[in-house]
Design an enzyme around this catalytic site. Structure first.
Site, mmCIF file in Angstrom:
data_model
loop_
_atom_site.group_PDB
_atom_site.id
_atom_site.type_symbol
_atom_site.label_atom_id
_atom_site.label_comp_id
_atom_site.label_asym_id
_atom_site.label_seq_id
_atom_site.Cartn_x
_atom_site.Cartn_y
_atom_site.Cartn_z
ATOM 1 N N TRP A 11 42.719 36.883 47.695
ATOM 2 C CA TRP A 11 42.901 36.199 46.402
ATOM 3 C C TRP A 11 41.748 35.258 46.077
ATOM 4 O O TRP A 11 41.688 34.695 44.993
ATOM 5 C CB TRP A 11 44.232 35.450 46.391
ATOM 6 N N GLY A 171 33.308 42.698 42.511
ATOM 7 C CA GLY A 171 33.623 42.153 41.192
ATOM 8 C C GLY A 171 32.802 42.736 40.053
ATOM 9 O O GLY A 171 32.770 42.184 38.955
ATOM 10 N N SER A 211 35.257 46.313 44.314
ATOM 11 C CA SER A 211 35.745 47.012 43.114
ATOM 12 C C SER A 211 36.739 48.133 43.418
ATOM 13 O O SER A 211 36.745 49.159 42.736
ATOM 14 C CB SER A 211 34.574 47.543 42.269
ATOM 15 N N GLY A 232 39.799 42.437 46.113
ATOM 16 C CA GLY A 232 39.723 41.143 45.442
ATOM 17 C C GLY A 232 40.533 41.155 44.155
ATOM 18 O O GLY A 232 41.760 41.034 44.174
ATOM 19 N N GLY A 233 39.849 41.327 43.036
ATOM 20 C CA GLY A 233 40.467 41.219 41.709
ATOM 21 C C GLY A 233 41.759 42.009 41.547
ATOM 22 O O GLY A 233 42.740 41.499 40.987
HETATM 23 P P1 13P Z 1 36.652 42.855 44.198
HETATM 24 O O1 13P Z 1 37.751 43.799 44.631
HETATM 25 O O2 13P Z 1 37.096 41.891 43.134
HETATM 26 O O3 13P Z 1 35.399 43.592 43.874
HETATM 27 O O4 13P Z 1 36.328 41.918 45.472
HETATM 28 C C1 13P Z 1 36.088 42.513 46.692
HETATM 29 C C2 13P Z 1 36.064 41.456 47.725
HETATM 30 O O5 13P Z 1 35.138 40.674 47.808
HETATM 31 C C3 13P Z 1 37.221 41.378 48.650
HETATM 32 O O6 13P Z 1 36.963 40.518 49.717
#
Ligand code: 13P
Length: 254
Positions: A11, A171, A211, A232-233
Site C-alpha cells: 500500500w 506506477g 504495473s 502497488g496501485g
Molecule cells: P505498482 O503496482 O503501482 O506499479 O507498484 C509496484 C510496486 O512498487 C510494488 O512494490
C-alpha cells in the site's frame, strides 16, 4: 508458477483507518481462494488494525530498521513490527533506495535484523530504464541482489522471497515483455541456487512487481520462474487486488 503463488499488496504511503474496509474485503476474498497465498503490507500505522481483523491474509511492514532498538528517532525495529502483528517485511524497495539513500549493505543489515526478529523477508531489486536500454539489466540486478541478500538464511525456502521490480515499470502502466521477465527471473533463480544451494535456491519464490493489474496478471504470472506478484496501485481496492488473486487461482486450475 510456484505451487502456491504469493500475491502481496504494497500500500506504500496510502491508507488511513477508512481503508480498513478494503483490507477486510481482501481478507474475505482470500478466504475463498486459499490456494493462493495473499498478503498485505499497509503503512506502519495500519499493521495492528489490519492484523486484528484479518483471518486469512498475513500482514507485513514495508521497511524496518537494521538496529534492534535505541536512539533512532522515527524508525521502527523489526521486533516492533512483529509485535504489531507483522509476519513479513518488504526490504530494499527502489523507493526506499531512492528516497532514503539505502545502500545494498543497509538492505542486507535490515534483512539480517528482520530474520533475527522472526519475520519473513521480501527483498526487492530492479534496474533503471537507462540500465535496461544499455543491455545491462541482468548484470545489474544480480549484482544488486547478491550484495543485498544475507550470506546465509536459515530456512531460506520458507522465509525469503525476492521481488523483481524494474523501476521504470513501477506506477507507469508499462511492463517488460513476458520474455524479459522470464529471462530476469531465470537469472535470479541461478543466483539463488548459487547462494543457498539447489534445494532452497529452487524453492524461494521470485515475485514480479511493476504495473501488475487484473488484465496483465495472468500472462506475467505464467512466465518462467514467476512465483507471485508484488502489487502497488492495484492493491488499493479489493476489487482490483482480488482480480489479480483470481488470475493466479485460474492459472492453478490449468
Ligand atoms: P505498482 O503496482 O503501482 O506499479 O507498484 C509496484 C510496486 O512498487 C510494488 O512494490
Amino acid at each position: 508458477m510456484a505451487e502456491r503463488p504469493y500475491i502481496v499488496g504494497n500500500w506504500k504511503m496510502n491508507g488511513t483507518r477508512a481503508m480498513l474496509s478494503e483490507a477486510r474485503a481482501i481478507d474475505r476474498g482470500a478466504q475463498r481462494l486459499m490456494k493462493v497465498e495473499v498478503a498485505l503490507a499497509p503503512p506502519f500505522t495500519l499493521i495492528h488494525p489490519v492484523h486484528r481483523e484479518a483471518e486469512q491474509i498475513a500482514v507485513g511492514a514495508q521497511d524496518c530498521s537494521a538496529a534492534p532498538d535505541g536512539a533512532h528517532t522515527g524508525d521502527i525495529s523489526a521486533t516492533m513490527a512483529a509485535d504489531a502483528g507483522a509476519k513479513f517485511v518488504i526490504l530494499g524497495h527502489s523507493e526506499r533506495r531512492q528516497d532514503h539513500g539505502e545502500s545494498d549493505a543497509t538492505v542486507r543489515a535490515k534483512a539480517e535484523a528482520a530474520f533475527a526478529a522472526g519475520l519473513k523477508v521480501i527483498l526487492c531489486c530492479g534496474e533503471t530504464e537507462e540500465t535496461r536500454d544499455a543491455g545491462k539489466a541482468e548484470a545489474f540486478v544480480t549484482r544488486q541482489l547478491e550484495a543485498s541478500l544475507p550470506e546465509t538464511v536459515d530456512g531460506a525456502a520458507e522465509r525469503l522471497s525476492v521481488a523483481y521490480e524494474p523501476i521504470w515499470a513501477i506506477g507507469t502502466g508499462r511492463t517488460p515483455t513476458v520474455e524479459d521477465v522470464a529471462a530476469m527471473h531465470n537469472a535470479i533463480r541461478a543466483l539463488l541456487v548459487k547462494l543457498y544451494g539447489e534445494e532452497a535456491g529452487n524453492e524461494i519464490r521470485i515475485l514480479y512487481g511493476g504495473s501488475v493489474k487484473p488484465e496483465n496478471a495472468g500472462e506475467l504470472l505464467a512466465a518462467d520462474n514467476v512465483g507471485g506478484a508484488l502489487v502497488g496501485g492495484a492493491s488499493l481496492t479489493a476489487e482490483s487486488f482480488l482480480g489479480i488473486v483470481n488470475a493466479a487461482a485460474e492459472l492453478l486450475e490449468r
